[in-house]
Design an enzyme around this catalytic site. Structure first.
Site, mmCIF file in Angstrom:
data_model
loop_
_atom_site.group_PDB
_atom_site.id
_atom_site.type_symbol
_atom_site.label_atom_id
_atom_site.label_comp_id
_atom_site.label_asym_id
_atom_site.label_seq_id
_atom_site.Cartn_x
_atom_site.Cartn_y
_atom_site.Cartn_z
ATOM 1 N N GLU A 259 20.939 15.662 -17.711
ATOM 2 C CA GLU A 259 21.027 16.682 -16.662
ATOM 3 C C GLU A 259 22.224 16.322 -15.810
ATOM 4 O O GLU A 259 22.291 15.217 -15.261
ATOM 5 C CB GLU A 259 19.749 16.708 -15.825
ATOM 6 C CG GLU A 259 19.766 17.793 -14.761
ATOM 7 C CD GLU A 259 18.552 17.745 -13.851
ATOM 8 O OE1 GLU A 259 18.696 18.073 -12.658
ATOM 9 O OE2 GLU A 259 17.463 17.357 -14.329
ATOM 10 N N CYS A 296 18.856 19.007 -7.241
ATOM 11 C CA CYS A 296 19.634 19.578 -8.347
ATOM 12 C C CYS A 296 19.496 21.091 -8.395
ATOM 13 O O CYS A 296 20.249 21.760 -9.108
ATOM 14 C CB CYS A 296 19.197 18.966 -9.670
ATOM 15 S SG CYS A 296 17.435 18.825 -9.877
#
Length: 527
Positions: A259, A296
């Site tokens: 990620e 995020c």
């Protein structure tokens, strides 16, 4: 120098190749706190890899109930130590004890562990498929190799390398884990690892099923990521760091689930702004500054029409940002990267409307709002740079058609959000923009800011590159997250007694299986 012990080979021991030491820092002051932790050399990393690899077959062949028992015992141990864990994590990250750490993140962590245990007991992650006519039977199985997990800085519990979703997923698939803690919260990681070790002893799993390393340099990390003895890598962090590890892993044929970055665009359709623009400005500000913007899924780019309602929204949002005190960030590194990100946005044509300054003490940065025209945004790819912190960029568009152009220009993101009017007047605009946006985001959100991720089997916390390295997987949500750390095993005309439990004709556990295209949980031949 005395440093905290590593967890390697089923024991707590001192580093045997100590290349240096580090301490956590209080983000509010920048001062070092807590004990010293080791910067490991290649010898300790090799020892962890050897120890994990040595128990991989035993773990893969072990009873699933022991895996589930470990996950449940670990969750219970975390809850029993919750007060101390919250105190340590608060000291190392400056995240508030209430509600963030104690009431939100820690329960999310224990919930993930228990959901993983549930998936283990139900065999849900194995996804059994049987074709009786062809004599084929397929399921997902352990990798029979260790999984290397890198934890990020922003979730000291829920994404911790030794306790978070990647960890729970890899263990649920019956793989040993080598956990690389984040240097921003080493004491939190050590405390979690001690609880995990006690749970290993209680459940009867091999003690070397879990290894903990606190930190190592880039060269050591790259060599480890490129070691073919690994089964897979789970990583959450910066794009540069993740891509470097992925390149090393790719060269060795090691799957890397990374990620990397996301700006999570938010589109404010005209009707929504006209209907409730002031409320949306408050909602946007709250989302952007929650947790000092260190999520995020932070709303990093907001697309706003150039009309009266859009101007009113910008004015209200600007006032919120201008009145806010500087936010505390996790570390000097986060502050430096944030300043560099804002500088990149400004150099590409963005104008600062509010903020853009550091605080007087510790690692603080003022909530920052920038603005740019859609025309400039479409011409400058650097305006999609992620500024990890309480920062967002407004993109002003002339109409819905230009909104769709902007949507089509985005790189891959974890999320994309559309706000529409409650009376349905934005229905056509929604369809136009969503059609352009849908292929570029993992999760499409309606009328809600993107900050936060629900722990649900239906959740997708993933997306197209560069938000992640692969658009087909999620890092959150059991059992789907577990499948990243599995191998697809097919059995062709194999005798019944030689098949894995969930692929046999008899199904005493009631495992749900796809048999000749029909999902069922009975014995073969009974329907």
């Amino acid at each position: 120098m005395t440093t905290q012990p590593l967890l390697i080979g089923g024991e707590w021991r001192e580093a045997r190749e100590l290349l240096g030491a580090f301490r956590a820092e209080d983000p509010t002051t920048g001062a070092p706190i807590g004990p010293a932790f080791p910067l490991c050399g290649a010898a300790d990393v090799e020892a962890a890899l050897q120890a994990a690899a040595a128990v991989a077959d035993e773990l893969a062949a072990g009873p699933p109930e022991r895996i589930a028992a470990f996950l449940d015992a670990y969750a219970a141990g975390i809850e029993a130590d919750a007060e101390a864990l919250v105190d340590v994590a608060h000291a190392e990250t400056a995240l508030p004890k209430q509600p963030r750490l104690a009431n939100v993140e820690l329960p999310r962590t224990t919930n993930q562990l228990r959901l993983a245990a549930k998936a283990v007991r139900s065999y849900a992650w194995t996804q059994p498929v049987i074709d009786t006519a062809a004599g084929l039977r397929t399921h997902r199985a352990p990798l029979s190799k260790p999984v290397l997990v890198f934890g990020p800085n922003n979730f000291p519990f829920a994404f911790n390398a030794i306790a978070g979703s990647d960890f729970a997923s890899a263990i649920a698939a019956r793989n040993p884990v080598i956990a690389k803690a984040h240097p921003s919260h080493p004491a939190t990681s050590e405390r979690l690892a001690r609880i995990a070790f006690a749970a290993l002893e209680q459940s009867g799993l091999p003690l070397a099923a879990v290894q903990l390393l606190y930190h190592f340099d880039y060269g050591v990390g790259a060599r480890l990521a490129g070691d073919a003895r690994l089964g897979a890598i789970g990583f959450t962090g910066s794009r540069a760091g993740g891509l470097a590890l992925k390149a090393a892993a790719d060269a060795a044929g090691v799957p890397a689930y990374v990620e990397l970055s996301s700006v999570n665009p938010v589109f404010l359709l005209p009707g929504a702004l006209a209907e409730r623009g002031e409320a949306l400005a408050q909602e946007f500000f709250t989302s952007c500054t929650m947790g000092s913007g260190q999520f995020c899924t932070n709303p990093g780019v907001v697309i706003v029409p150039r009309d009266a309602a859009g101007d009113a929204f910008v004015s209200a949002a600007r006032a919120h940002f201008a009145a806010a005190a500087p936010s505390v960030l996790f570390s000097r590194g986060v502050l430096d990267h944030l300043q560099a990100g804002v500088a990149t946005l400004r150099s590409a044509g963005a104008e600062v409307l509010a903020g853009g300054t550091t605080g007087e003490h510790g690692y603080r940065y003022a909530p920052t709002l920038l603005s740019v025209s859609a025309e400039t945004f479409l011409q400058q790819p650097k305006l999609q740079t992620e500024a990890f912190g309480p920062v967002s960029l407004l993109v002003r568009v002339r109409d819905v058609s230009q909104m769709a152009q902007v949507a089509s220009s985005f790189e891959g993101n974890l999320t994309g959000t559309l706000y529409s009017a409650n009376d349905g007047r934005d229905a056509e605009a929604w369809s136009t923009v969503a059609h352009a946006l849908r292929p570029r985001v993992g999760r499409l959100i309606g009328n809600r800011m993107p900050t936060g991720v629900a722990v649900s089997p239906a959740m997708n916390h993933g997306g197209p590159y560069p938000s992640t390295g692969h658009p087909g997987f999620t890092a959150v949500g059991m059992p789907a997250a577990i499948t990243r750390f599995t191998a697809l095993h097919c059995y062709d005309n194999v005798p019944e007694q030689q098949l894995p439990t969930e692929l046999r004709d008899r199904n005493p556990g009631g495992v749900t299986r796809c048999v000749d295209g029909v999902w069922r949980n009975d014995d073969l031949g009974s329907a």
